[in-house]
Scaffold this motif. Sequence first.
Motif, PDB file in Angstrom:
ATOM      1  N   UNK A 112       0.843  -1.201   0.000  1.00 36.09           N
ATOM      2  CA  UNK A 112       0.000   0.000   0.000  1.00 36.09           C
ATOM      3  C   UNK A 112       0.873   1.244   0.000  1.00 36.09           C
ATOM      4  N   UNK A 113       0.388   2.273  -0.651  1.00 34.83           N
ATOM      5  CA  UNK A 113       1.023   3.590  -0.613  1.00 34.83           C
ATOM      6  C   UNK A 113      -0.090   4.596  -0.311  1.00 34.83           C
ATOM      7  N   UNK A 114       0.116   5.423   0.723  1.00 34.87           N
ATOM      8  CA  UNK A 114      -0.952   6.306   1.197  1.00 34.87           C
ATOM      9  C   UNK A 114      -0.467   7.751   1.294  1.00 34.87           C
ATOM     10  N   UNK A 115      -1.438   8.643   1.175  1.00 38.64           N
ATOM     11  CA  UNK A 115      -1.148  10.075   1.367  1.00 38.64           C
ATOM     12  C   UNK A 115      -2.264  10.707   2.192  1.00 38.64           C
ATOM     13  N   UNK A 116      -1.878  11.550   3.132  1.00 38.79           N
ATOM     14  CA  UNK A 116      -2.807  12.398   3.872  1.00 38.79           C
ATOM     15  C   UNK A 116      -2.352  13.833   3.664  1.00 38.79           C
ATOM     16  N   UNK A 117      -3.257  14.671   3.154  1.00 35.83           N
ATOM     17  CA  UNK A 117      -2.923  16.080   2.981  1.00 35.83           C
ATOM     18  C   UNK A 117      -4.125  16.924   3.334  1.00 35.83           C
ATOM     19  N   UNK A 118      -3.882  18.198   3.610  1.00 32.20           N
ATOM     20  CA  UNK A 118      -5.003  19.073   3.930  1.00 32.20           C
ATOM     21  C   UNK A 118      -4.564  20.332   4.638  1.00 32.20           C
ATOM     22  N   UNK A 119      -5.562  21.031   5.170  1.00 31.76           N
ATOM     23  CA  UNK A 119      -5.298  22.309   5.819  1.00 31.76           C
ATOM     24  C   UNK A 119      -6.341  22.570   6.898  1.00 31.76           C
ATOM     25  N   UNK A 120      -6.016  23.493   7.784  1.00 35.65           N
ATOM     26  CA  UNK A 120      -6.928  23.951   8.822  1.00 35.65           C
ATOM     27  C   UNK A 120      -6.967  25.471   8.791  1.00 35.65           C
ATOM     28  N   UNK A 121      -8.109  26.039   9.161  1.00 37.08           N
ATOM     29  CA  UNK A 121      -8.247  27.496   9.251  1.00 37.08           C
ATOM     30  C   UNK A 121      -8.749  27.868  10.640  1.00 37.08           C
ATOM     31  N   UNK A 122      -8.433  29.100  11.054  1.00 32.75           N
ATOM     32  CA  UNK A 122      -8.944  29.633  12.306  1.00 32.75           C
ATOM     33  C   UNK A 122     -10.417  29.995  12.141  1.00 32.75           C
ATOM     34  N   UNK A 123     -11.037  30.424  13.234  1.00 32.83           N
ATOM     35  CA  UNK A 123     -12.468  30.768  13.198  1.00 32.83           C
ATOM     36  C   UNK A 123     -12.754  31.949  12.276  1.00 32.83           C
ATOM     37  N   UNK A 124     -11.752  32.800  12.004  1.00 33.54           N
ATOM     38  CA  UNK A 124     -11.967  33.926  11.090  1.00 33.54           C
ATOM     39  C   UNK A 124     -11.693  33.554   9.639  1.00 33.54           C
ATOM     40  N   UNK A 125     -11.396  32.257   9.381  1.00 38.42           N
ATOM     41  CA  UNK A 125     -11.188  31.786   8.026  1.00 38.42           C
ATOM     42  C   UNK A 125      -9.759  31.862   7.539  1.00 38.42           C
ATOM     43  N   UNK A 126      -8.851  32.431   8.314  1.00 38.24           N
ATOM     44  CA  UNK A 126      -7.456  32.558   7.876  1.00 38.24           C
ATOM     45  C   UNK A 126      -6.704  31.244   8.088  1.00 38.24           C
ATOM     46  N   UNK A 127      -5.641  31.058   7.328  1.00 44.25           N
ATOM     47  CA  UNK A 127      -4.859  29.827   7.357  1.00 44.25           C
ATOM     48  C   UNK A 127      -4.250  29.585   8.734  1.00 44.25           C
ATOM     49  N   UNK A 128      -4.389  28.351   9.221  1.00 45.36           N
ATOM     50  CA  UNK A 128      -3.808  27.955  10.498  1.00 45.36           C
ATOM     51  C   UNK A 128      -2.599  27.058  10.288  1.00 45.36           C
ATOM     52  N   UNK A 129      -2.791  25.942   9.596  1.00 45.89           N
ATOM     53  CA  UNK A 129      -1.678  25.035   9.312  1.00 45.89           C
ATOM     54  C   UNK A 129      -2.055  24.102   8.170  1.00 45.89           C
ATOM     55  N   UNK A 130      -1.023  23.474   7.586  1.00 48.19           N
ATOM     56  CA  UNK A 130      -1.245  22.483   6.544  1.00 48.19           C
ATOM     57  C   UNK A 130      -0.411  21.257   6.828  1.00 48.19           C
ATOM     58  N   UNK A 131      -0.672  20.174   6.120  1.00 45.62           N
ATOM     59  CA  UNK A 131       0.054  18.929   6.367  1.00 45.62           C
ATOM     60  C   UNK A 131       0.073  18.085   5.100  1.00 45.62           C
ATOM     61  N   UNK A 132       1.205  17.399   4.894  1.00 42.00           N
ATOM     62  CA  UNK A 132       1.382  16.467   3.788  1.00 42.00           C
ATOM     63  C   UNK A 132       2.184  15.294   4.332  1.00 42.00           C
ATOM     64  N   UNK A 133       1.618  14.096   4.278  1.00 41.47           N
ATOM     65  CA  UNK A 133       2.289  12.917   4.823  1.00 41.47           C
ATOM     66  C   UNK A 133       2.100  11.748   3.868  1.00 41.47           C
ATOM     67  N   UNK A 134       3.145  10.905   3.760  1.00 42.10           N
ATOM     68  CA  UNK A 134       3.083   9.699   2.943  1.00 42.10           C
ATOM     69  C   UNK A 134       3.440   8.495   3.817  1.00 42.10           C
ATOM     70  N   UNK A 135       2.847   7.354   3.466  1.00 47.90           N
ATOM     71  CA  UNK A 135       3.150   6.112   4.177  1.00 47.90           C
ATOM     72  C   UNK A 135       3.245   4.979   3.161  1.00 47.90           C
ATOM     73  N   UNK A 136       4.104   4.004   3.478  1.00 47.92           N
ATOM     74  CA  UNK A 136       4.243   2.812   2.627  1.00 47.92           C
ATOM     75  C   UNK A 136       4.104   1.573   3.502  1.00 47.92           C
ATOM     76  N   UNK A 137       3.209   0.693   3.109  1.00 52.83           N
ATOM     77  CA  UNK A 137       2.921  -0.535   3.865  1.00 52.83           C
ATOM     78  C   UNK A 137       2.631  -0.247   5.337  1.00 52.83           C
ATOM     79  N   UNK A 138       1.906   0.839   5.573  1.00 55.74           N
ATOM     80  CA  UNK A 138       1.462   1.167   6.922  1.00 55.74           C
ATOM     81  C   UNK A 138       2.499   1.853   7.792  1.00 55.74           C
ATOM     82  N   UNK A 139       3.683   2.132   7.252  1.00 53.40           N
ATOM     83  CA  UNK A 139       4.735   2.787   8.017  1.00 53.40           C
ATOM     84  C   UNK A 139       4.997   4.185   7.451  1.00 53.40           C
TER      85      UNK A 139
END
Length: 342
Positions: A112-139
């Motif tokens: 398996x090869x997996x990716x998790x990506x996305x972003x979060x915003x504060x309550x006023x809609x402005x950028x809070x943080x983002x993330x990009x992660x990959x995994x292979x065979x569950x690791x």
Amino acid sequence: MEIYMLPLLLLSVLVLTETWAGSHSLKYFYAVMSRPELAKPKFISVTYVDDQQVLSFDSDHESQSPAPRTPWIQPDYWERETEIFREATERYRVCLRKVSGDYNHSEGGVHTFQQLSGCEVFSNGSFSRGFVQYAYDGQDFLALDTETLRWIAGNAGALNHKLELEADQSFTKYWKGYIEEECVYWLHRYLENGKETLLGTDPPFLQVTRHTSADGEVTLQCRAQGFYPAEISLTWLRDGEEQLQETELIETRPAGDGTFQKWAAVGMLSGSEQKYTCRVQHEGLPEPVFLKWEPQSSSVGLSVGVTTALLLLLAAVIVGVVIWRKNASGREKRKGLSRRQA
């Protein structure tokens, strides 16, 4: 390492018209899986806004189009999302083949090869943080440090990929722009279109129960059910002091109806139950709620009394039926004797 990038949309300036309660997130989960019985690796994807699944895609589905998981997804997303998922299917199949080769794994094995990506915003809609992660065979395979824009290798097998990505910054710059701009743009659109669902709150139904194990140990369990959003705090207090080390928590779980459930348990000596209080904090509650275990002696007594009365009533009915049948049988015998005598 070859780089396969998602097409980038032309972004427009989004004018914020309202303030949302709490932070919000947009998450994309991609996974490609190979098995010996599959002609081609299977690709699946799910999209979440906050804790609600809004889209899914399965490369085995005949339509080869994403499936909506909420009624407020608008048709104008279809063409864009369909193109993205179809392209991603082929791209991630290539990624799985390349990474499997780097680990000297057979192409026809189970991987398996997996990716998790996305972003979060504060309550006023402005950028809070983002993330990009990959995994292979569950690791863990690779993850982007969005502060330093350096890649973190999960193991020795990912080191060459890390060095290649850091030597050519184009892929890293793409992800930085994506999580800070495009992802935020689509999160705003989702929140606007689904605000009646996504921006609403359901307060938790709360209950404290007492359990005794076979060895006599007493446990109090603080349960929260039917709440939305998923963010909730359950804390046990003993004489007003938090019992963090002594508390057993389960992860917040979906209830299957769009709401969530969670519980927190604490062990103690029998007789000290009234020293413990459960504190619950949730967006749907105007203020924290404090709960204690309340012995149900009165209701238990009532239940026992009701059960006894029902048993007595049943016995009286049975006795009455037996007497009636005996009387009826006696009457029939007397009628038969009278007819023979006649």
